[in-house]
Design a protein around this motif. Structure first.
Motif, PDB file in Angstrom:
ATOM      1  N   GLU A  37       0.809  -1.213   0.000  1.00 53.78           N
ATOM      2  CA  GLU A  37       0.000   0.000   0.000  1.00 53.78           C
ATOM      3  C   GLU A  37       0.852   1.277   0.000  1.00 53.78           C
ATOM      4  O   GLU A  37       0.363   2.336  -0.351  1.00 53.78           O
ATOM      5  CB  GLU A  37      -0.930   0.013   1.209  1.00 53.78           C
ATOM      6  CG  GLU A  37      -1.931  -1.127   1.216  1.00 53.78           C
ATOM      7  CD  GLU A  37      -2.742  -1.185   2.494  1.00 53.78           C
ATOM      8  OE1 GLU A  37      -2.696  -0.223   3.284  1.00 53.78           O
ATOM      9  OE2 GLU A  37      -3.421  -2.199   2.692  1.00 53.78           O
ATOM     10  N   PHE A  38       2.121   1.174   0.399  1.00 53.07           N
ATOM     11  CA  PHE A  38       2.998   2.337   0.457  1.00 53.07           C
ATOM     12  C   PHE A  38       3.614   2.598  -0.912  1.00 53.07           C
ATOM     13  O   PHE A  38       4.009   1.667  -1.605  1.00 53.07           O
ATOM     14  CB  PHE A  38       4.127   2.122   1.473  1.00 53.07           C
ATOM     15  CG  PHE A  38       3.673   2.188   2.899  1.00 53.07           C
ATOM     16  CD1 PHE A  38       3.595   3.409   3.544  1.00 53.07           C
ATOM     17  CD2 PHE A  38       3.335   1.037   3.587  1.00 53.07           C
ATOM     18  CE1 PHE A  38       3.182   3.476   4.870  1.00 53.07           C
ATOM     19  CE2 PHE A  38       2.917   1.094   4.892  1.00 53.07           C
ATOM     20  CZ  PHE A  38       2.837   2.320   5.544  1.00 53.07           C
ATOM     21  N   PRO A  39       3.730   3.862  -1.284  1.00 49.42           N
ATOM     22  CA  PRO A  39       4.418   4.179  -2.538  1.00 49.42           C
ATOM     23  C   PRO A  39       5.891   3.779  -2.459  1.00 49.42           C
ATOM     24  O   PRO A  39       6.502   3.808  -1.378  1.00 49.42           O
ATOM     25  CB  PRO A  39       4.293   5.698  -2.658  1.00 49.42           C
ATOM     26  CG  PRO A  39       3.281   6.116  -1.655  1.00 49.42           C
ATOM     27  CD  PRO A  39       3.205   5.049  -0.631  1.00 49.42           C
ATOM     28  N   GLU A  40       6.450   3.397  -3.606  1.00 45.80           N
ATOM     29  CA  GLU A  40       7.854   2.993  -3.629  1.00 45.80           C
ATOM     30  C   GLU A  40       8.776   4.101  -3.139  1.00 45.80           C
ATOM     31  O   GLU A  40       9.797   3.825  -2.513  1.00 45.80           O
ATOM     32  CB  GLU A  40       8.253   2.565  -5.039  1.00 45.80           C
ATOM     33  CG  GLU A  40       7.703   1.218  -5.432  1.00 45.80           C
ATOM     34  CD  GLU A  40       8.226   0.763  -6.782  1.00 45.80           C
ATOM     35  OE1 GLU A  40       9.233   1.321  -7.268  1.00 45.80           O
ATOM     36  OE2 GLU A  40       7.625  -0.159  -7.335  1.00 45.80           O
ATOM     37  N   SER A  41       8.412   5.341  -3.398  1.00 41.61           N
ATOM     38  CA  SER A  41       9.264   6.453  -2.964  1.00 41.61           C
ATOM     39  C   SER A  41       9.371   6.501  -1.442  1.00 41.61           C
ATOM     40  O   SER A  41      10.454   6.754  -0.901  1.00 41.61           O
ATOM     41  CB  SER A  41       8.736   7.779  -3.502  1.00 41.61           C
ATOM     42  OG  SER A  41       7.432   8.033  -3.022  1.00 41.61           O
ATOM     43  N   GLN A  42       8.273   6.237  -0.734  1.00 40.15           N
ATOM     44  CA  GLN A  42       8.323   6.231   0.731  1.00 40.15           C
ATOM     45  C   GLN A  42       9.161   5.069   1.242  1.00 40.15           C
ATOM     46  O   GLN A  42       9.921   5.221   2.201  1.00 40.15           O
ATOM     47  CB  GLN A  42       6.922   6.140   1.315  1.00 40.15           C
ATOM     48  CG  GLN A  42       6.166   7.436   1.295  1.00 40.15           C
ATOM     49  CD  GLN A  42       4.827   7.327   2.009  1.00 40.15           C
ATOM     50  OE1 GLN A  42       4.305   6.240   2.213  1.00 40.15           O
ATOM     51  NE2 GLN A  42       4.265   8.479   2.366  1.00 40.15           N
ATOM     52  N   ARG A  44      11.606   3.640  -0.358  1.00 39.02           N
ATOM     53  CA  ARG A  44      12.997   3.942  -0.690  1.00 39.02           C
ATOM     54  C   ARG A  44      13.578   4.941   0.312  1.00 39.02           C
ATOM     55  O   ARG A  44      14.700   4.767   0.805  1.00 39.02           O
ATOM     56  CB  ARG A  44      13.070   4.494  -2.110  1.00 39.02           C
ATOM     57  CG  ARG A  44      14.486   4.707  -2.597  1.00 39.02           C
ATOM     58  CD  ARG A  44      14.541   5.012  -4.080  1.00 39.02           C
ATOM     59  NE  ARG A  44      14.243   3.789  -4.829  1.00 39.02           N
ATOM     60  CZ  ARG A  44      13.205   3.636  -5.657  1.00 39.02           C
ATOM     61  NH1 ARG A  44      12.370   4.631  -5.853  1.00 39.02           N
ATOM     62  NH2 ARG A  44      13.012   2.510  -6.285  1.00 39.02           N
ATOM     63  N   ILE A  45      12.834   5.991   0.641  1.00 41.17           N
ATOM     64  CA  ILE A  45      13.312   6.986   1.607  1.00 41.17           C
ATOM     65  C   ILE A  45      13.510   6.341   2.980  1.00 41.17           C
ATOM     66  O   ILE A  45      14.507   6.594   3.657  1.00 41.17           O
ATOM     67  CB  ILE A  45      12.341   8.183   1.675  1.00 41.17           C
ATOM     68  CG1 ILE A  45      12.419   8.992   0.389  1.00 41.17           C
ATOM     69  CG2 ILE A  45      12.634   9.066   2.884  1.00 41.17           C
ATOM     70  CD1 ILE A  45      11.350  10.061   0.241  1.00 41.17           C
ATOM     71  N   GLY A  46      12.581   5.480   3.382  1.00 40.27           N
ATOM     72  CA  GLY A  46      12.733   4.774   4.651  1.00 40.27           C
ATOM     73  C   GLY A  46      13.973   3.898   4.665  1.00 40.27           C
ATOM     74  O   GLY A  46      14.694   3.832   5.669  1.00 40.27           O
ATOM     75  N   GLY A  47      14.248   3.232   3.540  1.00 43.32           N
ATOM     76  CA  GLY A  47      15.455   2.408   3.441  1.00 43.32           C
ATOM     77  C   GLY A  47      16.723   3.226   3.511  1.00 43.32           C
ATOM     78  O   GLY A  47      17.699   2.843   4.166  1.00 43.32           O
ATOM     79  N   ILE A  48      16.718   4.375   2.856  1.00 47.93           N
ATOM     80  CA  ILE A  48      17.895   5.252   2.886  1.00 47.93           C
ATOM     81  C   ILE A  48      18.125   5.782   4.298  1.00 47.93           C
ATOM     82  O   ILE A  48      19.266   5.829   4.774  1.00 47.93           O
ATOM     83  CB  ILE A  48      17.734   6.396   1.864  1.00 47.93           C
ATOM     84  CG1 ILE A  48      17.812   5.838   0.448  1.00 47.93           C
ATOM     85  CG2 ILE A  48      18.782   7.483   2.083  1.00 47.93           C
ATOM     86  CD1 ILE A  48      17.408   6.819  -0.633  1.00 47.93           C
ATOM     87  N   ILE A  49      17.054   6.163   4.980  1.00 52.08           N
ATOM     88  CA  ILE A  49      17.183   6.630   6.360  1.00 52.08           C
ATOM     89  C   ILE A  49      17.724   5.516   7.258  1.00 52.08           C
ATOM     90  O   ILE A  49      18.617   5.744   8.080  1.00 52.08           O
ATOM     91  CB  ILE A  49      15.841   7.178   6.873  1.00 52.08           C
ATOM     92  CG1 ILE A  49      15.491   8.481   6.151  1.00 52.08           C
ATOM     93  CG2 ILE A  49      15.865   7.390   8.390  1.00 52.08           C
ATOM     94  CD1 ILE A  49      14.082   8.972   6.401  1.00 52.08           C
ATOM     95  N   ALA A  50      17.201   4.299   7.095  1.00 45.65           N
ATOM     96  CA  ALA A  50      17.677   3.167   7.902  1.00 45.65           C
ATOM     97  C   ALA A  50      19.153   2.894   7.637  1.00 45.65           C
ATOM     98  O   ALA A  50      19.921   2.621   8.572  1.00 45.65           O
ATOM     99  CB  ALA A  50      16.837   1.928   7.609  1.00 45.65           C
ATOM    100  N   MET A  51      19.558   2.968   6.372  1.00 44.38           N
ATOM    101  CA  MET A  51      20.979   2.765   6.056  1.00 44.38           C
ATOM    102  C   MET A  51      21.835   3.843   6.700  1.00 44.38           C
ATOM    103  O   MET A  51      22.913   3.555   7.244  1.00 44.38           O
ATOM    104  CB  MET A  51      21.200   2.762   4.543  1.00 44.38           C
ATOM    105  CG  MET A  51      20.747   1.502   3.864  1.00 44.38           C
ATOM    106  SD  MET A  51      21.256   1.385   2.133  1.00 44.38           S
ATOM    107  CE  MET A  51      20.672   2.914   1.446  1.00 44.38           C
ATOM    108  N   GLY A  52      21.364   5.095   6.645  1.00 41.85           N
ATOM    109  CA  GLY A  52      22.115   6.185   7.262  1.00 41.85           C
ATOM    110  C   GLY A  52      22.280   5.998   8.756  1.00 41.85           C
ATOM    111  O   GLY A  52      23.364   6.211   9.302  1.00 41.85           O
ATOM    112  N   ILE A  53      21.207   5.588   9.417  1.00 32.98           N
ATOM    113  CA  ILE A  53      21.284   5.325  10.857  1.00 32.98           C
ATOM    114  C   ILE A  53      22.258   4.187  11.133  1.00 32.98           C
ATOM    115  O   ILE A  53      23.059   4.249  12.072  1.00 32.98           O
ATOM    116  CB  ILE A  53      19.885   5.020  11.425  1.00 32.98           C
ATOM    117  CG1 ILE A  53      19.012   6.273  11.373  1.00 32.98           C
ATOM    118  CG2 ILE A  53      19.976   4.479  12.854  1.00 32.98           C
ATOM    119  CD1 ILE A  53      17.545   6.019  11.673  1.00 32.98           C
ATOM    120  N   GLY A  54      22.226   3.153  10.309  1.00 35.67           N
ATOM    121  CA  GLY A  54      23.146   2.032  10.485  1.00 35.67           C
ATOM    122  C   GLY A  54      24.592   2.434  10.291  1.00 35.67           C
ATOM    123  O   GLY A  54      25.470   2.059  11.082  1.00 35.67           O
ATOM    124  N   VAL A  55      24.863   3.211   9.247  1.00 35.86           N
ATOM    125  CA  VAL A  55      26.234   3.672   9.005  1.00 35.86           C
ATOM    126  C   VAL A  55      26.699   4.558  10.151  1.00 35.86           C
ATOM    127  O   VAL A  55      27.830   4.427  10.634  1.00 35.86           O
ATOM    128  CB  VAL A  55      26.325   4.413   7.649  1.00 35.86           C
ATOM    129  CG1 VAL A  55      27.644   5.143   7.508  1.00 35.86           C
ATOM    130  CG2 VAL A  55      26.118   3.440   6.502  1.00 35.86           C
TER     131      VAL A  55
END
Length: 63
Positions: A37-42, A44-55
């Motif tokens: 139900e979520f747009p791919e853009s959301q 993708r942004i959530g994944g990028i934020i999670a990666m940033g927090i992990g790094v």
């Protein structure tokens, strides 16, 4: 960083992923049901934020 670090990181990922499925399988199934139900853009942004927090977390631990 060596291959041992990469493999240890992969092992920790598998432990956490397995723990999530073992501890809360109904939550995982519910999450999988609503993800389309979520747009791919959301997503993708959530994944990028999670990666940033992990790094950032790895940088904090390593420094």
């Amino acid at each position: 960083m060596s291959w041992h670090d990469v493999l240890a990181g992969l092992a920790f990922f598998l432990i956490i992923e397995g723990l999530l499925y073992a501890a809360a399988p109904s939550f995982v199934k519910g999450l999988a049901a609503i993800l389309p139900e979520f747009p791919e853009s959301q997503l993708r942004i959530g994944g990028i934020i999670a990666m940033g927090i992990g790094v950032f977390g790895i940088w904090l631990i390593r420094s």
